[in-house]
Design an enzyme around this catalytic site. Structure first.
Site, PDB file in Angstrom:
ATOM      1  N   GLY A 263      56.832  95.510  25.655  1.00 46.45           N
ATOM      2  CA  GLY A 263      56.544  94.182  26.156  1.00 46.45           C
ATOM      3  C   GLY A 263      55.050  94.063  26.416  1.00 46.45           C
ATOM      4  CB  CYS A 264      52.581  91.370  25.854  1.00 43.99           C
ATOM      5  SG  CYS A 264      53.516  89.950  26.464  1.00 43.99           S
ATOM      6  CG  ASN A 265      53.925  90.301  30.865  1.00 44.38           C
ATOM      7  OD1 ASN A 265      52.871  89.824  30.466  1.00 44.38           O
ATOM      8  ND2 ASN A 265      54.973  89.536  31.149  1.00 44.38           N
TER       9      ASN A 265
ATOM     10  CB  THR B 235      48.901  94.449  30.602  1.00 45.49           C
ATOM     11  OG1 THR B 235      49.084  93.670  29.424  1.00 45.49           O
ATOM     12  CG2 THR B 235      47.518  94.175  31.165  1.00 45.49           C
TER      13      THR B 235
END
Length: 342
Positions: free
Chosen positions: A148-150, A153
């Site tokens: 997932g992109c979140n 990060t």
């Protein structure tokens, strides 16, 4: 050697981003583009910004001959991807950009996604696609599950610190802002311009966001004990970008030194000078992640800020980075584009 590539779900944002990146790749040829809802159309019609490229016409998935495909990107929606991938040739290398294979535990998948996994045999063989921490496993994998992109990060900000025992594992707060393209290209009322612009709002409040499942899985594995973080995402009236502000108990200078050491040889992870903070405007359209560390006015507390582009390093760029490793290409091929500024 040129590798033949297929992209499933080419009419979505991540599919288009894959095409944009691969246009500069010296060792990949886009041989097939599938988008069932847009089949029969050209990519130039669906995405006019790609009209300068010579690309195959969009087709349905069942029209693709996979016998000559070296690797397939699946940029299909969650729940759809697992069913399609289960039917693909068993010797085909696949990088999946959906959430379908990120979680190793079928029970965890059912809990967070509300239904049993439909391809548990594939789920069992999938390698988690956070490139910098799973590089060796990715090299020999048949199926890689993009993060997932979140989740990516937050992990870039925290994994070395958890591994090094530098922070209090019971006091981690991730306050994250994300651009609207992370929600995909399908029509949604709350994403209309009049509903979204000139404001920002939190969502997935109180521990309901599905990327928490990845934080739980990955941080607990690194720590060797359960780790549960507080995480609240916020939707910004911006197309691209993620900015995660992470609050921890730990000595800031040691945290900065640990992150600098962990990422000193990583081409896409850049730790800024101590006290400098990153911005989404400085990574837009690129595969770079910028990380900054500052001390807090409260002794013993630190602030880590990470910024990346959700469509590139958070998704399609990460997928291409993993594909490069799987195919024996230079890991940075097609990915050294400078950020778009201003």
């Amino acid at each position: 050697m040129t590798h033949n590539i297929a992209i499933l779900g080419a009419s979505g944002y991540t599919g288009a981003e894959l095409v944009r990146l691969m246009a500069t790749h010296p060792g990949m040829n886009i041989s097939a583009l599938a988008a069932n809802s847009k089949a029969g159309q050209s990519m130039a019609k669906v995405f006019p910004h790609l009209r300068h490229l010579e690309l195959p016409e969009l087709v349905t998935i069942d029209q693709i001959d996979f016998s000559d495909i070296d690797l397939c990107f699946s940029a299909l929606p969650h729940a759809t991807s697992q069913k399609v991938i289960a039917e693909l040739p068993k010797d085909l290398k696949i990088v999946d950009l959906s959430a379908d294979f990120r979680l190793r535990d079928p029970a965890a998948y059912a809990k967070w996604y509300g239904a049993p996994h439909a391809a548990q045999e594939c789920q069992a063989e999938a390698v988690y696609g956070l490139t910098e921490f799973y590089r060796d496993q990715i090299r020999d994998a048949r199926l890689v599950a993009g993060t997932g992109c979140n989740a990516a990060t937050g992990q870039y900000a925290l994994r070395p610190l958890i591994a090094g025992g530098l922070i209090d594992l019971d006091d981690i707060i991730i306050d994250l802002k994300t651009g609207v393209s992370g929600a995909g290209r399908s029509l949604k009322e709350n994403l209309l311009h009049a509903e979204l612009s000139e404001g920002a709002h939190a969502y997935g409040v109180g521990g309901t966001h599905r990327h928490l499942a990845e934080f739980d899985q990955e941080f607990s594995a690194v720590a060797g004990r359960p780790v549960r973080v507080q995480f609240t995402p916020h939707l910004l009236p911006a197309n691209r970008g993620i900015l995660a502000t992470v609050y921890v108990k730990g000595e800031a200078q040691k945290i900065h030194a640990a992150l600098s050491h962990a990422y000193k040889s990583e081409p896409f992870l850049q730790v800024l000078p101590f006290g400098e903070t990153p911005s989404t405007r400085h990574i837009r359209g690129s595969n770079f992640c910028h990380i900054g560390v500052s001390g807090d006015r409260i002794p013993g507390r630190s602030i880590i800020i990470a910024a990346l582009d959700n469509l590139t390093k958070g998704s399609s760029g990460q997928a291409l980075q993993n594909a490069n490793i799987m195919l024996g290409e230079d890991e940075t091929a097609g990915l050294m584009l400078a950020p778009v500024f201003p």
